[in-house]
Design a protein around this motif. Sequence first.
Motif, PDB file in Angstrom:
ATOM      1  N   THR A 917      35.492  43.599  36.216  1.00 49.89           N
ATOM      2  CA  THR A 917      35.893  42.897  34.991  1.00 49.89           C
ATOM      3  C   THR A 917      36.392  41.494  35.272  1.00 49.89           C
ATOM      4  O   THR A 917      36.052  40.537  34.563  1.00 49.89           O
ATOM      5  N   GLU A 918      37.254  41.355  36.304  1.00 54.29           N
ATOM      6  CA  GLU A 918      37.815  40.029  36.594  1.00 54.29           C
ATOM      7  C   GLU A 918      36.717  39.048  36.991  1.00 54.29           C
ATOM      8  O   GLU A 918      36.728  37.883  36.601  1.00 54.29           O
ATOM      9  N   LEU A 919      35.758  39.520  37.763  1.00 54.34           N
ATOM     10  CA  LEU A 919      34.624  38.679  38.155  1.00 54.34           C
ATOM     11  C   LEU A 919      33.841  38.242  36.916  1.00 54.34           C
ATOM     12  O   LEU A 919      33.502  37.058  36.758  1.00 54.34           O
ATOM     13  N   SER A 920      33.559  39.210  36.046  1.00 54.42           N
ATOM     14  CA  SER A 920      32.810  38.892  34.828  1.00 54.42           C
ATOM     15  C   SER A 920      33.571  37.907  33.943  1.00 54.42           C
ATOM     16  O   SER A 920      33.000  36.973  33.385  1.00 54.42           O
ATOM     17  N   GLN A 921      34.891  38.090  33.825  1.00 52.40           N
ATOM     18  CA  GLN A 921      35.692  37.208  32.972  1.00 52.40           C
ATOM     19  C   GLN A 921      35.695  35.781  33.509  1.00 52.40           C
ATOM     20  O   GLN A 921      35.589  34.813  32.744  1.00 52.40           O
ATOM     21  N   ALA A 922      35.818  35.635  34.833  1.00 49.08           N
ATOM     22  CA  ALA A 922      35.795  34.286  35.430  1.00 49.08           C
ATOM     23  C   ALA A 922      34.450  33.622  35.197  1.00 49.08           C
ATOM     24  O   ALA A 922      34.373  32.421  34.888  1.00 49.08           O
ATOM     25  N   ALA A 923      33.362  34.387  35.309  1.00 47.67           N
ATOM     26  CA  ALA A 923      32.026  33.828  35.076  1.00 47.67           C
ATOM     27  C   ALA A 923      31.837  33.466  33.611  1.00 47.67           C
ATOM     28  O   ALA A 923      31.249  32.435  33.279  1.00 47.67           O
ATOM     29  N   LYS A 924      32.335  34.334  32.701  1.00 48.55           N
ATOM     30  CA  LYS A 924      32.194  34.051  31.265  1.00 48.55           C
ATOM     31  C   LYS A 924      32.934  32.778  30.875  1.00 48.55           C
ATOM     32  O   LYS A 924      32.471  31.993  30.040  1.00 48.55           O
TER      33      LYS A 924
END
Length: 969
Positions: A917-924
Amino acid sequence: MKKFYFLLLLCLFGNVTPSSANVHTESNISTYHKDFNKQLFIISNTADKNHALKELQQLFMASGLSAQQKFSVLFEQGKLLYVLTRYQEAIEQALQAKAIVQEIEDNSLIAKADNLLGVVYYYQGELDKALLHYQQSLAFYNDKGDFNNSKTALVRANLFNNLALVFSSMGDSTNSLYHYQQAEALYQTYGSEADKVDVRFNIALLHVNLKRFGIAIGMLKETIAQFNQFQDKLSAAKATAGLGIAYKYSGQYKLAEKNILEALTYFQLQGHRHDTASQFHNISAVYTSLGDYKKAQKYAEKAIVLSQQVGHQKAHAGSLQVLAKIYFFQGAFLLAQESIELSNAIAKKINYKTILIDNLAISALIYAGLGQQENALNDFYAHERHQHEADNLMLNEQLAKFESEQLAQQVIQLRQAKRLEELQSAKTDQRRSFILLSVVLLLLLIFFVYRRYLESRVTAVLEKRVQQRTNELELTGKRLRKANKIKSQFLANMSHEIRTPLTAIVGHAEAIIHRDVNHEDLIKEVDVIHGNSLHLLALINDILDLSKIEAEKFQLELRPQNLEVIIQELGDMFAEQAQRKGLTFTIQHQISFPFIINIDARRVRQVLINLCSNAIKFTAKGSVTLTVDWSIDRLKFTVIDTGIGLKSKQIAQVFEVFTQADSSISRRFGGSGLGLSLSNELARLMGGEITVQSEAGKGSCFSFILPCSVIAKTEPVDYKQTHKALESEAVKPIQITGKILLAEDHDDNRRLIARLLESLGLEVFCAKNGLEAIELCQKHQPRLVLLDIQMPEMDGITAFTQLRKIGFIQPIYALTANAMSHEVSQYITLGFNGHLKKPIERESFIHTIAQHYPNIDASKATAKLASLSLKDLTQDFKVSLQEELKVLTDYLTSHNQELLAKTVHRISGAGQMFGFTELSQAAKELDSYLKKISSEERVLTASEKKQQSCFIDDLIHCLIDEITLVQSA
């Protein structure tokens, strides 16, 4: 052009014939004196024009020729040289011919020579000389009189038409329009239909010069069609070229390219070198506007070579200008300066004002590129001054014409007014005093009466408005107080509803982080976190659904659905819940299965789940019963419980938003108060209703009435036998069978989703882009297609459009992380059958897939997916992040923003899919910022660009840190 001026001249002087002559030898020259005109005619129409020139030269050298005969020979030589695009030689022959007849003062032949000189000078680009000779030729025919003679009238019409072309090329629209009007009037009386079309074609070109592109394009399309009717392919090609120019100046460059290339092909095949040079120049200008400088340079260089060969100075000057632009964009400023200087030299020679003015702007840019700011400003100011002068000249001409017409009209009106004044003066003097007095008295009377009327009316209106406003304020106050009370209660409930699952999520997550959980209990802890997360998601979805309904943007998705599946799911879902509370949950119906109805199955489930879950929640002991009844075109679901029941006052407000029976209900049983309100609105949108009957302390009965149409049903059977059959069937492991196509560009995402589908028993065909998806659909004809929207080579929307065009009728779903309501609405509007968002929500995913394949046990399929191992795919995803990490690191030096945007979008989707989730949030966050700055149209200052770049670098570093954490985990 007027049917290619050479042909026009030949028509005027009677020297055209379709036949050709045999080759003559020198021995035949002595026979020419016997019948000079016949011999001249034969030589002039010889197919080999170069050989004809030699024979004409031999004929001219023969002795005993009169001045008129010598003129005729030289005149024919000039026309042949013109056809061969040897313009300078043609001018020399025409001037020599004119000099011969000037000696004998034959004015008709002088006018004939001036006409030919005007044509050749025009094609050579020497507009001032062309104008002079056309005017001299026209002066002779005007002085001659004989205006009713059809032959003279047509010669004058042709000269007016040619003069209009010259004025148009010189930028003098007023004179051009005047001469076209004169020519058109003569053609209407004496000309053929072809002549009338010709002049309309030339007027269309004038509209192009006047920047009236819409009118010009319409006229040119008409003239092309008419030329084709006349089988006049040359004129049709010229009109097609003109249409291309109109499209070019109106900014429709692709259409310009198509038409100009079509005309160019014709001119090349027919050997029309002058027109070929023109179209080489025009197409090079189009490719410059399209940014295809390689093609532009190729055609510009061809235009320069050919225009020099044929003496086409306008095309030569224009092509040099295009070449200067290309050199400028390539950064070759010295070459650009040399080209523009050559263009200026040619333009000055032929007085080509338009290109001289345009060249000033280009020259200013070149000087700026060379760092010569003073010269750049001088040329820029000169260009601006010339442009203003041209604009002012046109405006002054229009104003002068307008003022002249206005002045003439005013003179007439003044004369009429003066005469009328004289006639009525005596009578007016006698009546003036009496009328004035009467009017004053009448006005006073009207004033006093109207004043009283207004006073009474205004008073009444004010009193009514004050009362109305007072009532509105009181009503608004009551509504606001009530809304404030509801809001406060809702916020309190929501705070509790959100904090409760969040507390569980945070607590269990911290326990996992601090290693307070045994390894064998880790899955249970994650299940708790997952369950509470789904609870929060359901709460947010309810709020969003209500918002959509209030905004009137909610859309139902009606599809065939087997009622048996819904009933079985409800039984599986609530039997265990009821058993945990010591309750019995039963479903009663007399419907035979399969029973296929056309409904929005998702929303029907949502309503029934809410009613059943409420019944179990508010029942401490006893039972909950769901009955299903079918009558004509409607279903009736009734949920009966033995719970706490409702008072009559509570029943009245049970369907209000964010409201429960009372605040103690929320404290005792939990809940946000959204469920029944949302269910009632959903029932209303489906054309149905929810009714309630309840008695405090005894229980409640909620009825959901749903209008629907039956698609298929079987004959009635005994329910007990059917129920046993269902129970025995439920024991069997059911799998989906059939073909499904998955189009997803991200390798890890594609493998993950494919594994989920294959675990259900489906035959999965995978595509990396839209092109592969189309090919696989045509080859395998899958029952269902899942299309990612953002893919290389061909995106999902384009692939969807192509599939529908080729007749593919199976359901197609949009599979994308773009889950905003307006984006989903766009996909549905385009024709997609539905939408599945990434990351995959397994229950929703299974329910959607199950709608398109027979014999699906959704609950067992969900359990099977829950036990599916994805460890190898997760590990592969971590390995693939190394490539994404390299792209992010390279950006810090290369700043390839397009590649960065694609990479970040892939990470945002795939990270969430694999649970990072944290990876996805940073990319988003980075993806959203890149989309935001790409949509901005204003020009940024240097400091803003620097600030923007620093912010992007910071977000990239954060994303790199997250990737490092994922890889090390």
